[in-house]
Scaffold this motif. Structure first.
Motif: not given
Length: 501
Positions: A159-163, A178-182, A453-460, A464-471
């Motif tokens: 949920g956090r912004l990563v650089f 304590d912040l979840v980025v959308m 998983l209702e407290d997890n990250l969510t999409n629009n 619930a978002i449980v993972g993500g791959k970057l390509w």
């Protein structure tokens, strides 16, 4: 009289000595010049007086540098001996003693460059005479770091912004736990990021509790200093007390934010607002769907049911233009004089179940690039505006409705379509074309309908978002039909990636 002459004798002797000395010196210089020629230490060759990119950090908008010489130069010898390392293809033009080198494509990011020039000669009016050889010149400049940001999905990054700085192989978390980025967008200089976020633990309700913030990245003039502690400083831009904050867009100059807001007490009070630094948020009194600020920072493109409206960034202003044929704006070219749009073909019964991709410019040209029964998910212009990279789907034959997602490149001038890579899924994919146009960044989001998983990250959609791959997709650099795109999975776990501008 004799005394007067006697008094003048020392002055006369001094004058004669000085005249004789200067005569010998002049004669020596003339003879020495003839004897030692162009290599004589008494003669100084031409020099580069100024290099406009010396020790500068350049970005994709910097398209030409200038070399200024201290005297007229033989153009052929300069152009023959000018070396840029690593090579940057371009064209040379002259204006007196100034040489301008204009790049064919933007400078690739993440590199340091040298401009070298030697063996060039000055130009004399009498072309038969050989000019002096110039003093060797070496200039240096660098491009911005190749870096990206994303929203993490696992561990302390969740949920956090990563650089992540690819050039320096350096990663850091920018936002607090304590912040979840959308969602987020870089400011043009890359020194800050504008983002929407809610408090942690709200789950799907977090979409209705978003505030707008900025965070510093630690990037200065396009380059990150790992020893600089300026990253991670948060500033609240817009609260959520009276209005629910939805989608937003940041202008190309970073001075204007447009955001969609809904009154919490009256959902019918639904409007676009403009936010500028140091000023109170102001209603634009514009309603519509998806929107985007034009590249010139002066207008807003808004989907308005039966077309795309172009409106000034002023409250209650009259529309500048309206394009009734198109239902969705995908992207503006960098100059803003053209756009990629979708025609859903609702006015043609024979094409009702198809979509068409169009190139539209301000000269009235509307060129169809593709008609498909599949989906046109997203498209982005290259920095030159001559090509489009698109994420599309193809409808597969069979009893079940199935779509095959794939990336393709469109040449605007010729209309040629080049397929690049096929994907297994396209749910919630976010694509980002690098500012130098050399690489496409995209994600593949892993979701779940598990209610636990209702407290997890969510999409629009509320999943619930449980993972993500970057390509990373690297298209072929040349037009060789045998060359293929290079597809790589990055060692990062997250979603909604964006390149540093």
């Amino acid at each position: 009289m004799m005394n007067k002459l006697t008094l003048q004798e020392p002055i006369d002797k001094l004058s004669v000595l000085l005249i004789g000395g200067f005569s010998l010196l002049i004669a020596g210089l003339i003879m020495g010049d003839k004897l030692c020629g162009n290599n004589c230490f008494l003669r100084k060759g031409p020099e580069v007086e100024d290099f406009s990119w010396q020790n500068e950090t350049v970005d994709s908008k910097d398209r030409a540098f200038i070399l200024t010489f201290d005297r007229p130069m033989d153009k052929a010898t300069v152009e023959k001996n000018l070396v840029i390392n690593p090579p940057l293809p371009g064209k040379v033009s002259w204006a007196g003693r100034r040489l301008a080198y204009t790049l064919e494509t933007p400078v690739p990011y993440g590199q340091t460059y040298q401009v070298q020039l030697s063996e060039a000669t000055e130009r004399f009016r009498e072309n038969k005479q050989q000019g002096q050889v110039m003093e060797p010149f070496v200039g240096t400049f660098q491009s911005r770091d190749r870096a990206l940001a994303y929203i993490g999905t696992q561990g302390e990054e969740q949920g956090r912004l990563v650089f992540y700085n690819i050039t320096q192989q350096h990663k850091k978390i920018l936002t607090p736990s304590d912040l979840v980025v959308m969602n987020f967008e870089f400011y043009p200089q890359g020194d800050r990021i504008l983002f929407s976020a809610s408090e942690k633990g709200l789950g799907i309700d977090g979409l209705r509790q978003l505030k707008l913030y900025t965070v510093t990245t630690g990037v200065n003039n396009g380059v990150e200093d790992p020893n600089n502690n300026s990253a991670g400083k948060i500033e609240e831009i817009l609260d959520n007390e009276t209005y629910q904050n939805n989608q937003f867009d940041l202008s190309a100059d970073g001075k204007t934010i447009v955001i969609q807001r809904v009154n919490r007490e009256n959902p019918a009070d639904f409007d676009l607002w403009i936010v500028k630094k140091g000023e109170k948020p102001e209603r634009l009194k514009i309603t519509g769907g998806d929107f985007e600020i034009t590249p010139d920072n002066q207008a807003l493109a808004v989907a308005r049911g039966e077309g795309i409206g172009i409106l000034p960034l002023e409250p209650e202003a009259d529309p500048l233009n309206f394009l009734p044929k198109f239902g969705q704006l995908l992207d503006f070219s960098p100059t803003g004089n053209s756009a990629a749009m979708i025609d859903f073909n609702t006015d043609n019964a024979n094409l009702r179940y198809t979509r068409s991709l169009f190139y539209v410019n301000n000269q009235g040209i509307q060129k169809e690039l593709l008609n498909t029964q599949g989906s046109i998910i997203d498209c982005q212009f290259t920095p030159t505006g001559n090509q489009l990279y698109c994420l599309l789907t193809e409808l597969l034959e069979g009893d079940e409705y199935q779509e095959q997602p794939y990336f393709a490149k469109f040449d605007i001038k010729t209309g040629e379509v080049t397929p690049l890579a096929k994907l297994s899924d396209y749910q919630d994919i976010k694509i980002s074309l690098s500012p130098d146009g050399l690489a496409l960044l995209f994600d593949q989001v892993l979701t779940s309908d598990d209610p636990s998983l209702e407290d997890n990250l969510t999409n629009n959609s509320g999943q619930a978002i449980v993972g993500g791959k970057l390509w990373l997709l690297i298209p072929p650099i040349n037009n060789n039909p045998n060359s293929k795109a290079d597809l790589k999975e990055l060692p990062l776990v997250g979603f909604r990636p964006q390149w540093l501008p």
